[in-house]
Design a protein around this motif. Structure first.
Motif, short mmCIF file in Angstrom:
data_model
loop_
_atom_site.label_atom_id
_atom_site.label_comp_id
_atom_site.label_asym_id
_atom_site.label_seq_id
_atom_site.Cartn_x
_atom_site.Cartn_y
_atom_site.Cartn_z
N LEU A 105 0.77 -1.19 -0.14
CA LEU A 105 0.01 0.02 -0.12
C LEU A 105 0.94 1.41 -0.03
CD1 LEU A 105 -2.50 -1.24 2.61
CD2 LEU A 105 -3.10 -1.03 0.02
N LYS A 106 2.14 1.13 0.14
CA LYS A 106 3.09 2.39 0.24
C LYS A 106 3.07 2.99 -1.13
CE LYS A 106 7.60 3.79 1.29
NZ LYS A 106 9.16 3.19 1.43
N GLY A 107 2.98 4.46 -0.93
CA GLY A 107 2.55 5.11 -2.01
C GLY A 107 1.30 5.06 -2.71
N LYS A 108 0.51 4.49 -2.18
CA LYS A 108 -0.76 4.26 -2.85
C LYS A 108 -1.77 5.09 -1.70
CE LYS A 108 -0.15 0.51 -5.82
NZ LYS A 108 1.08 -0.23 -5.49
N VAL A 109 -1.99 4.77 -0.71
CA VAL A 109 -2.88 5.33 0.48
C VAL A 109 -2.18 6.51 1.02
CG1 VAL A 109 -4.35 3.17 0.78
CG2 VAL A 109 -2.47 3.84 2.16
N ASP A 110 -2.93 7.35 1.54
CA ASP A 110 -2.67 8.54 2.31
C ASP A 110 -2.22 8.12 3.57
OD1 ASP A 110 -2.70 11.05 0.14
OD2 ASP A 110 -4.81 9.79 0.15
N ALA A 111 -2.78 7.30 4.24
CA ALA A 111 -2.38 6.87 5.43
C ALA A 111 -3.04 5.51 5.93
CB ALA A 111 -2.92 7.77 6.76
N LEU A 112 -2.45 4.74 6.88
CA LEU A 112 -2.93 3.64 7.30
C LEU A 112 -3.28 3.61 8.57
CD1 LEU A 112 -0.22 0.57 5.87
CD2 LEU A 112 -2.84 0.90 5.44
N ASN A 113 -4.35 3.05 8.95
CA ASN A 113 -4.95 2.96 10.10
C ASN A 113 -4.15 1.80 10.90
OD1 ASN A 113 -6.90 4.91 9.52
ND2 ASN A 113 -8.26 4.33 11.09
N VAL A 114 -3.65 1.74 12.12
CA VAL A 114 -3.38 0.45 12.86
C VAL A 114 -4.23 0.30 13.92
CG1 VAL A 114 -1.49 -0.76 14.01
CG2 VAL A 114 -1.16 1.04 11.80
N THR A 115 -5.18 -0.88 13.71
CA THR A 115 -6.06 -1.17 14.90
C THR A 115 -5.48 -1.47 16.21
OG1 THR A 115 -6.44 -3.33 14.19
CG2 THR A 115 -7.80 -1.89 13.17
N ASP A 116 -6.24 -1.09 17.17
CA ASP A 116 -6.19 -1.37 18.59
C ASP A 116 -6.83 -2.41 19.26
OD1 ASP A 116 -5.50 -1.12 21.44
OD2 ASP A 116 -6.43 0.86 21.69
N ASN A 117 -6.19 -3.52 19.12
CA ASN A 117 -6.86 -4.75 19.63
C ASN A 117 -8.27 -5.07 19.15
OD1 ASN A 117 -4.59 -5.94 21.37
ND2 ASN A 117 -4.74 -3.97 22.33
N GLN A 118 -8.30 -5.00 17.92
CA GLN A 118 -9.92 -4.77 17.36
C GLN A 118 -10.62 -5.91 17.73
OE1 GLN A 118 -7.21 -5.61 15.17
NE2 GLN A 118 -7.68 -6.33 13.18
N SER A 119 -12.05 -5.69 17.73
CA SER A 119 -13.11 -6.65 18.33
C SER A 119 -12.27 -7.26 19.71
CB SER A 119 -13.01 -7.59 17.26
OG SER A 119 -13.36 -7.22 16.23
N ALA A 120 -11.71 -6.50 20.34
CA ALA A 120 -11.17 -6.90 21.75
C ALA A 120 -10.57 -8.16 21.72
CB ALA A 120 -12.43 -6.94 22.98
N VAL A 121 -9.80 -8.37 20.60
CA VAL A 121 -8.69 -9.70 20.60
C VAL A 121 -7.57 -9.29 20.97
CG1 VAL A 121 -8.19 -11.29 19.13
CG2 VAL A 121 -10.51 -11.06 18.89
N MET A 122 -6.71 -9.75 21.83
CA MET A 122 -5.54 -9.29 22.27
C MET A 122 -4.49 -9.61 20.99
SD MET A 122 -2.05 -10.17 23.19
CE MET A 122 -2.26 -11.90 23.52
N ARG A 123 -3.63 -8.58 20.67
CA ARG A 123 -2.50 -8.46 19.62
C ARG A 123 -1.59 -7.64 19.89
NH1 ARG A 123 -6.15 -9.41 14.61
NH2 ARG A 123 -8.37 -9.70 15.55
#
Lengths: 293, 222
Positions: A36-54
């Motif tokens: 996705l580099k150079g294609k999107v303006d920014a990338l969201n990084v989720t925070d333990n989405q759906s309350a699943v530990m990551r």
């Protein structure tokens, strides 16, 4: 151009989303992010989405920065109290993270540690106030900071929430609390979204329409049944069905590309937030078909 | 009232394994209404213990079990029966149990119930939690419905994205507190207040252990 400058310049802005894995093997996510580099303006990084530990959001945001990509730090109030949240916001700032998306966060009941104590010491509106405070050199208690943060802070909204009135009142609270941009919950009905936008346009904020890639008719039915605030219209489900099992994903890409074109051509909103959920490698194809690449 | 639930009898028996004789204390207030520590439950417990070969030296249904001094005075007439008992069983809440702990410094005290929450009785023996005793009431700002209690996330500024047709993301059995608050404030014409941002809660107001002394300081000296 930074994410903030892109939005403020009036460019139709595109963000996508990556979810860090559970465990330390990050080959796959690094590969997806690289695509996705150079294609999107920014990338969201989720925070333990759906309350699943990551892996936490901040660490992966830092890796993205090192790769020359612009991250949006997603921050929920589920796992940290006001001390932890502010401390992490200061920490993310010194790592060079510039964008933060403030959310309340899914309840632990949705995740893989259902017995966890939910924190929710503060919530999304108050977290936005906290970011505004840190940007202005003071913490939640009004104590002076030795060096302020410089965040571009955003929030989420569900345009198809039912009932919509309290959702819109909360949206307004988020604007007042300092939200500069919004990434919406997934929308599929552009006409309905236009109604939402006619309300949202009254406020000085940028809106990115949330789009979730449909991978099959089954997935669409599942979301209609189980995901609050998402409605996939029957016509789209029929389209996916007609495409057949093997071509359903391709049809899903078509549908999203079509929606992006319409949102952009009719100047309905300021950009899109693409959630491919496990098919991040399809994002470039979506953007190509939408005429964004 | 304090909502209580009977503990498993087997677990209770495990706690009582080293003792033979007991004095039972119920409560005329909450535990009676919950069906966990009233007159019929005291009689049933006596019968059950006797069936297990234990002796019950006496029972008391105090007016208010958590009123330590009052319960102590009521127990005076049962002095002998209490003396004969090796241990005390309290059939009310954790507060009632700890009244007995204070009254009987030399005897083991065992609870027969679990204390669940501060509840409203909605129908006979049906209870809902409406107040969390958070120390700083927000009901004046939320249409009289407490989001600290009724919302699993305790949100203060409106519904989260998990609300769905008035139901909560945590369970379809839970009504979304913020939809209820919205509907009520709309009816009572208080939506202007709904729009105000509520500040982060002062959780120091519910710090444990809480204590309160409302006596006049001069009176205290006397």
């Amino acid at each position: 151009m930074s994410f903030k400058s892109a939005l403020e310049s009036g460019k139709f802005t595109v963000t996508a989303e990556v979810g860090p894995p559970k465990g330390t093997d990050i080959k796959k996510i690094l590969h997806e992010a690289g695509m996705l580099k150079g294609k999107v303006d920014a990338l969201n990084v989720t925070d333990n989405q759906s309350a699943v530990m990551r892996i936490n959001s901040m660490s992966f945001c830092k890796l993205l920065l090192d790769m020359g990509q612009e991250p949006i730090l997603q921050m929920t109030c589920r796992d940290r109290n006001r001390i932890g949240l502010q401390s992490d916001l200061l920490g993310a700032s010194i790592l060079g993270i510039k964008n933060v998306l403030c959310m309340t966060g899914d309840h632990p009941n949705a995740g893989d540690h259902k017995e966890a104590k939910p924190v929710y010491d503060i919530e999304s509106v108050q977290l936005l106030q906290v970011v505004d405070g840190l940007n202005n050199g003071r913490d939640l208690m009004g104590n002076d900071l030795q060096g302020a943060t410089d965040y571009y802070q955003g929030a989420v909204v569900t345009p198809e929430a039912n009932p919509i009135e309290p959702q819109m009142m909360k949206f307004e609270k988020k604007v007042k609390a300092g939200a500069k941009f919004f990434q919406t919950q997934a929308i599929y009905d552009i006409d309905k979204f236009k109604v939402f936008m006619s309300d949202a346009r009254k406020f000085p904020v940028k809106i990115l329409a949330g789009l979730v890639l449909l991978k099959s008719a089954g997935m669409a039915n599942f979301m209609n049944k189980f995901v609050p605030g998402i409605t996939v219209p029957q016509e789209l489900i029929d389209e996916l069905k007609a495409a057949g099992k093997e071509k359903a994903l391709d049809k899903g890409i078509d549908i999203m590309a079509r929606h992006i074109r319409q949102l952009k051509d009719e100047n309905i909103c300021d950009g899109v937030h693409i959630m491919a959920i496990g098919a991040e490698d399809k994002v470039p194809a979506i953007m190509e078909r939408a005429g964004l690449l | 009232m304090i909502i209580t639930k009977k503990r498993d009898f087997k677990d209770l028996m495990e706690n009582l394994r080293n003792y033979k004789s007991f004095f039972l204390i119920g409560c005329s207030e909450c535990a009676s209404l919950c069906g966990t520590g009233g007159e019929p439950e005291l009689a049933a417990m006596k019968e059950a213990l006797e069936a297990e070969g234990k002796t019950v030296t006496g029972t008391l249904l105090p007016k208010t079990g958590c009123q330590t001094l009052g319960t102590k005075i009521e127990l005076k007439k049962d002095k002998e029966a209490c003396a004969k008992a090796e241990a005390i069983i309290v059939m009310s809440c954790g507060a009632g149990t700890q009244s007995a702990v204070e009254i009987f410094p030399d005897k083991p005290v065992f609870p027969s119930n679990d204390s669940l929450f501060l509840g409203n009785m909605t129908r006979f023996q049906m209870f809902d939690e409406r107040c969390s005793l958070c120390g700083k009431c927000v009901l004046d700002k939320t249409g009289g419905i407490c989001p600290v209690t009724a919302c699993p996330k305790g949100l203060l500024n409106g519904p989260c994205g998990g609300t769905d047709n008035g139901k909560c993301e945590v369970s379809p059995d839970i009504e979304c507190a913020w939809v209820r608050i919205y509907e009520r404030m709309k009816k009572t014409d208080q939506l202007e207040d709904f729009k105000k941002v509520l500040e982060p809660k002062d959780w120091s107001a519910s710090r444990k252990p809480a204590t309160l002394n409302t006596r006049d300081k001069k009176e205290e000296k006397k």
